[in-house]
Design a protein around this motif. Structure first.
Motif, PDB file in Angstrom:
ATOM      1  N   ARG A 103       2.355  33.411   3.373  1.00  0.00           N
ATOM      2  CA  ARG A 103       2.919  34.883   3.441  1.00  0.00           C
ATOM      3  C   ARG A 103       1.509  35.563   4.003  1.00  0.00           C
ATOM      4  O   ARG A 103       0.785  35.720   3.651  1.00  0.00           O
ATOM      5  N   VAL A 104       1.589  35.904   5.455  1.00  0.00           N
ATOM      6  CA  VAL A 104       0.574  36.336   6.738  1.00  0.00           C
ATOM      7  C   VAL A 104       1.178  36.982   7.126  1.00  0.00           C
ATOM      8  O   VAL A 104       1.654  36.708   7.957  1.00  0.00           O
ATOM      9  N   THR A 105       0.574  38.420   7.473  1.00  0.00           N
ATOM     10  CA  THR A 105       1.038  39.389   8.310  1.00  0.00           C
ATOM     11  C   THR A 105      -0.040  39.911   8.868  1.00  0.00           C
ATOM     12  O   THR A 105      -1.282  39.906   8.839  1.00  0.00           O
ATOM     13  N   MET A 143       0.887  -1.372  -0.400  1.00  0.00           N
ATOM     14  CA  MET A 143      -0.739   0.601  -0.166  1.00  0.00           C
ATOM     15  C   MET A 143       0.428   1.408  -0.121  1.00  0.00           C
ATOM     16  O   MET A 143       1.697   1.389   0.713  1.00  0.00           O
ATOM     17  N   GLN A 144       0.539   2.502  -0.817  1.00  0.00           N
ATOM     18  CA  GLN A 144       1.312   3.339  -1.263  1.00  0.00           C
ATOM     19  C   GLN A 144       0.718   4.466  -0.375  1.00  0.00           C
ATOM     20  O   GLN A 144      -0.217   4.584   0.679  1.00  0.00           O
ATOM     21  N   THR A 145       1.826   5.249   0.790  1.00  0.00           N
ATOM     22  CA  THR A 145       1.520   6.275   1.559  1.00  0.00           C
ATOM     23  C   THR A 145       0.521   7.108   0.672  1.00  0.00           C
ATOM     24  O   THR A 145       0.625   7.113  -1.065  1.00  0.00           O
ATOM     25  N   VAL A 146      -0.732   7.113   1.403  1.00  0.00           N
ATOM     26  CA  VAL A 146      -1.228   8.215   0.191  1.00  0.00           C
ATOM     27  C   VAL A 146      -1.799   9.991   0.680  1.00  0.00           C
ATOM     28  O   VAL A 146      -2.228  11.018   0.167  1.00  0.00           O
ATOM     29  N   HIS A 147      -0.842  10.161   2.388  1.00  0.00           N
ATOM     30  CA  HIS A 147      -1.003  11.322   2.320  1.00  0.00           C
ATOM     31  C   HIS A 147       0.295  12.059   3.055  1.00  0.00           C
ATOM     32  O   HIS A 147       0.332  11.523   3.875  1.00  0.00           O
ATOM     33  N   ARG A 148       0.589  13.362   3.213  1.00  0.00           N
ATOM     34  CA  ARG A 148       1.727  13.370   4.215  1.00  0.00           C
ATOM     35  C   ARG A 148       1.610  14.714   4.365  1.00  0.00           C
ATOM     36  O   ARG A 148       1.166  16.288   3.821  1.00  0.00           O
ATOM     37  N   THR A 149       2.007  15.280   5.698  1.00  0.00           N
ATOM     38  CA  THR A 149       2.347  16.670   6.040  1.00  0.00           C
ATOM     39  C   THR A 149       3.263  17.151   5.627  1.00  0.00           C
ATOM     40  O   THR A 149       4.559  17.121   6.146  1.00  0.00           O
ATOM     41  N   PRO A 150       3.075  18.737   4.377  1.00  0.00           N
ATOM     42  CA  PRO A 150       4.375  19.693   4.360  1.00  0.00           C
ATOM     43  C   PRO A 150       5.097  19.997   5.559  1.00  0.00           C
ATOM     44  O   PRO A 150       3.972  20.327   6.388  1.00  0.00           O
ATOM     45  N   ALA A 151       5.815  20.795   5.667  1.00  0.00           N
ATOM     46  CA  ALA A 151       6.593  21.756   6.479  1.00  0.00           C
ATOM     47  C   ALA A 151       6.093  23.018   6.360  1.00  0.00           C
ATOM     48  O   ALA A 151       6.370  23.271   5.464  1.00  0.00           O
ATOM     49  N   ILE A 152       5.983  23.668   7.476  1.00  0.00           N
ATOM     50  CA  ILE A 152       4.993  24.788   7.069  1.00  0.00           C
ATOM     51  C   ILE A 152       5.712  26.253   7.904  1.00  0.00           C
ATOM     52  O   ILE A 152       5.198  25.930   8.869  1.00  0.00           O
ATOM     53  N   ALA A 153       6.140  26.924   6.495  1.00  0.00           N
ATOM     54  CA  ALA A 153       6.586  28.506   7.829  1.00  0.00           C
ATOM     55  C   ALA A 153       5.297  29.712   6.759  1.00  0.00           C
ATOM     56  O   ALA A 153       5.272  29.765   6.109  1.00  0.00           O
ATOM     57  N   VAL A 154       5.374  30.777   8.280  1.00  0.00           N
ATOM     58  CA  VAL A 154       4.483  31.424   7.701  1.00  0.00           C
ATOM     59  C   VAL A 154       6.013  33.184   8.235  1.00  0.00           C
ATOM     60  O   VAL A 154       7.413  32.920   8.594  1.00  0.00           O
ATOM     61  N   VAL A 155       5.983  33.974   6.925  1.00  0.00           N
ATOM     62  CA  VAL A 155       7.175  34.872   6.827  1.00  0.00           C
ATOM     63  C   VAL A 155       5.934  36.254   6.680  1.00  0.00           C
ATOM     64  O   VAL A 155       5.089  36.129   6.053  1.00  0.00           O
ATOM     65  N   ALA A 156       6.746  36.944   6.616  1.00  0.00           N
ATOM     66  CA  ALA A 156       5.899  38.659   6.322  1.00  0.00           C
ATOM     67  C   ALA A 156       7.035  39.363   5.413  1.00  0.00           C
ATOM     68  O   ALA A 156       6.597  40.731   4.940  1.00  0.00           O
ATOM     69  N   THR A 157       7.402  38.686   4.810  1.00  0.00           N
ATOM     70  CA  THR A 157       8.041  39.352   3.345  1.00  0.00           C
ATOM     71  C   THR A 157       7.672  39.726   2.137  1.00  0.00           C
ATOM     72  O   THR A 157       6.684  38.627   1.946  1.00  0.00           O
ATOM     73  N   THR A 158       8.342  40.781   1.599  1.00  0.00           N
ATOM     74  CA  THR A 158       7.470  40.471  -0.188  1.00  0.00           C
ATOM     75  C   THR A 158       7.519  39.841  -0.669  1.00  0.00           C
ATOM     76  O   THR A 158       8.231  38.135  -0.617  1.00  0.00           O
ATOM     77  N   SER A 159       6.943  39.566  -1.521  1.00  0.00           N
ATOM     78  CA  SER A 159       6.399  38.370  -2.689  1.00  0.00           C
ATOM     79  C   SER A 159       7.898  37.971  -3.288  1.00  0.00           C
ATOM     80  O   SER A 159       7.758  36.808  -3.839  1.00  0.00           O
ATOM     81  N   ARG A 160       8.607  39.079  -4.191  1.00  0.00           N
ATOM     82  CA  ARG A 160       9.809  38.897  -4.479  1.00  0.00           C
ATOM     83  C   ARG A 160      11.243  37.844  -3.778  1.00  0.00           C
ATOM     84  O   ARG A 160      11.859  37.831  -4.703  1.00  0.00           O
ATOM     85  N   ASP A 161      10.637  38.187  -2.814  1.00  0.00           N
ATOM     86  CA  ASP A 161      11.541  37.320  -2.026  1.00  0.00           C
ATOM     87  C   ASP A 161      11.495  36.149  -0.859  1.00  0.00           C
ATOM     88  O   ASP A 161      12.241  36.101  -0.190  1.00  0.00           O
ATOM     89  N   ILE A 162      10.381  35.632  -1.801  1.00  0.00           N
ATOM     90  CA  ILE A 162      10.303  34.588  -0.915  1.00  0.00           C
ATOM     91  C   ILE A 162      10.294  33.081  -1.929  1.00  0.00           C
ATOM     92  O   ILE A 162      10.671  33.206  -2.834  1.00  0.00           O
TER      93      ILE A 162
END
Length: 504
Positions: free
Chosen positions: A162-164, A1-20
């Motif tokens: 990107r959440v401020t 049986m294959q893995t059906v879901h994974r939880t990615p590492a999630i981080a929050v930043v407040a920088t500009t879009s061009r710098d992500i």
């Protein structure tokens, strides 16, 4: 049986879009969007964004996608995801936009993705972090668990949001969103399992493992204990199967919570429903592996309730069995006695979900619950009435139904209240028993719900008929074909919002 879901590492930043720094940057956009907060985007795309909008290639309709390369940004590509009109916008649309982006990213081999929260949506920062995290995690699911010849799957390994705004609120929202996304995927994984691999005993074992990992107290009632409790409705349904029934009981007992209220969550756990002697047609019978979706929703919700430390006592009860034909199977015309003494004439063995729910509701009441919600793929009649997009809500009093409806709205699980007038009880009267297990085609979803109500006593009670919403037959940008995990987030929202209903 294959893995059906994974939880990615999630981080929050407040920088500009061009710098992500990421492989693909997701930017939600309204139909009338001027993109003033992303003024550099068009020039970075070499004018492609403005040109696509001018020629009508991208109109920002809900969940429409437009991809473009960008220069001078740390992300090499941007994907615009349509949000539609502002007047129709809800935070659920933002959740679905995140899922749309996640699925599209994986289809293109992307493992690192970022999503921009546009501050002009009107969704507060904490809530935005929650729904974006939920959406991204729900998009990291693949139900093809038993395929062996497919190329290696691509999973999102990291997601940047990107959440401020209020940092504490954003952190809380992110944590809640991660748990809700993971538990939604857990319910989808279970509902997707074939009936030969997820038998009642295996379902009970997996439920016990999930409960232990989440810090819940768990009891598994075997067939001997079920018989001691005189659960004649559940035992009647189980008679045709070689697999013995189980009842899983989950308890969330947070320190410091008052003795009342106690929220009772009951989930139908029919791991395969052939219809019994009143056997179903062969066409689409394979889908009946998902007839335990209500039980999966209750298990996943109870796990989330514990992990999020909801400030209310909760009890989950999941009756588990198969409904099969056989020499020992219960038959049309049989009379079964329920655990609370009521007798039921069986007119159709394919109306079995209400039978197992009856004994389960009685047992939940015996454990001291004060408010009841049951979740079940109960009736095809509800699908006829409301289609595949809306869950039917039935219950009393109206104030309790409204609390569940509001919770479902916050959760993104669309639902609609249906009538439960006593007049409908005339349809399932019996000449030999207290009542029959079906009232015929007319008002079938209502009579099914009213049958369940017979076992709710005088408690506030809501029945969620998810027959139409538990399984997606047609793929959408935010929902692949398959199990949806419906009702998980509704039940969790209800538990977390106890302050609004605890005195009802």
């Amino acid at each position: 049986m294959q893995t059906v879901h994974r939880t990615p590492a999630i981080a929050v930043v407040a920088t500009t879009s061009r710098d992500i720094q990421t492989e693909l940057l997701i930017i939600p956009i309204f139909e009338d969007d001027t993109l003033q907060d992303e003024a550099e985007l068009d020039s970075a795309s070499g004018g492609e964004v403005a040109a696509a909008r001018a020629r009508g290639e991208f109109k920002a309709k809900p969940f429409e996608l437009f991809f473009t390369a960008v220069r001078g940004w740390k992300a090499p590509r941007v994907a615009l995801v349509g949000l539609g009109s502002r007047k129709d916008f809800t935070d659920d649309r933002l959740r679905r936009a995140a899922t749309t982006g996640a699925l599209a990213a994986r289809q293109r081999g992307v493992t690192r993705m970022a999503i921009i929260d546009r501050r002009d949506t009107g969704v507060d920062a904490g809530r935005a972090a929650q729904v974006l995290a939920e959406g991204a995690i729900v998009g990291n699911f693949d139900g093809a668990s038993y395929r062996t010849t497919d190329p290696p799957r691509v999973w999102l390994e990291s997601v940047t949001l990107r959440v401020t705004g209020d940092a504490a609120a954003v952190k809380r929202g992110l944590e809640r969103g991660q748990v809700l996304g993971e538990c939604t995927n857990l319910a989808r994984e279970l509902a997707n399992e074939p009936g030969n691999t997820l038998t009642p005993r295996v379902f009970a074992e997996r439920a016990a493992a999930v409960a232990a990992a989440a810090g819940l107290t768990v009891d598994v009632l075997d067939e001997a204990r079920i018989a001691e409790l005189n659960m004649g409705l559940l035992l009647g349904v189980a008679r045709g199967s070689q697999e013995p029934p189980r009842v899983v009981v989950l308890r969330h007992q947070p320190a410091g919570a008052p003795g009342a209220p106690v929220l009772g969550l009951i989930g139908k756990g029919i791991t395969f429903d052939a219809g019994g002697i009143s056997i179903k047609p062969a066409e689409n019978m394979d889908k009946m592996k998902d007839d335990m979706s209500g039980g999966a929703a209750v298990l996943a919700a109870m796990s989330a309730v514990s992990r999020l430390q909801a400030p209310v006592r909760c009890v989950g009860v999941i009756p588990m069995t198969e409904n099969m034909p056989g020499g020992r199977a219960f038959k049309p015309g049989d009379v079964l006695a329920s655990a609370d003494g009521k007798t039921v004439e069986v007119l159709n063995t394919d109306a079995e979900g209400r039978l197992v729910l009856g004994d389960a509701l009685w047992y939940a009441r015996s454990l001291g619950v004060t408010h009841l919600v049951d979740v079940a793929t109960l009736t095809g009649a509800c699908v006829v009435a409301l289609g595949k997009t809306t869950t039917g809500l039935f219950g009393t009093p109206d104030s309790w139904v409204e609390q569940v409806r509001r919770a479902s709205e916050r959760a993104g699980d669309r639902s609609w209240p249906m009538p439960v007038f006593d007049d409908y009880k005339e349809l399932f009267k019996s000449e030999i028993a207290d009542f029959a297990n079906t009232g015929g085609r007319a008002g079938g979803a209502i009579t099914g719900a009213l049958f369940v109500k017979e076992f709710a006593g005088d408690l506030p009670w809501v029945h969620m008929d998810i027959a139409g919403t538990a399984w997606a037959e047609d793929a959408k940008p935010y929902q692949p074909k398959g199990a949806t995990g419906v009702a998980v987030r509704t039940l969790v929202e209800l538990a977390l919002g106890v302050d609004t209903w605890g005195k009802l």
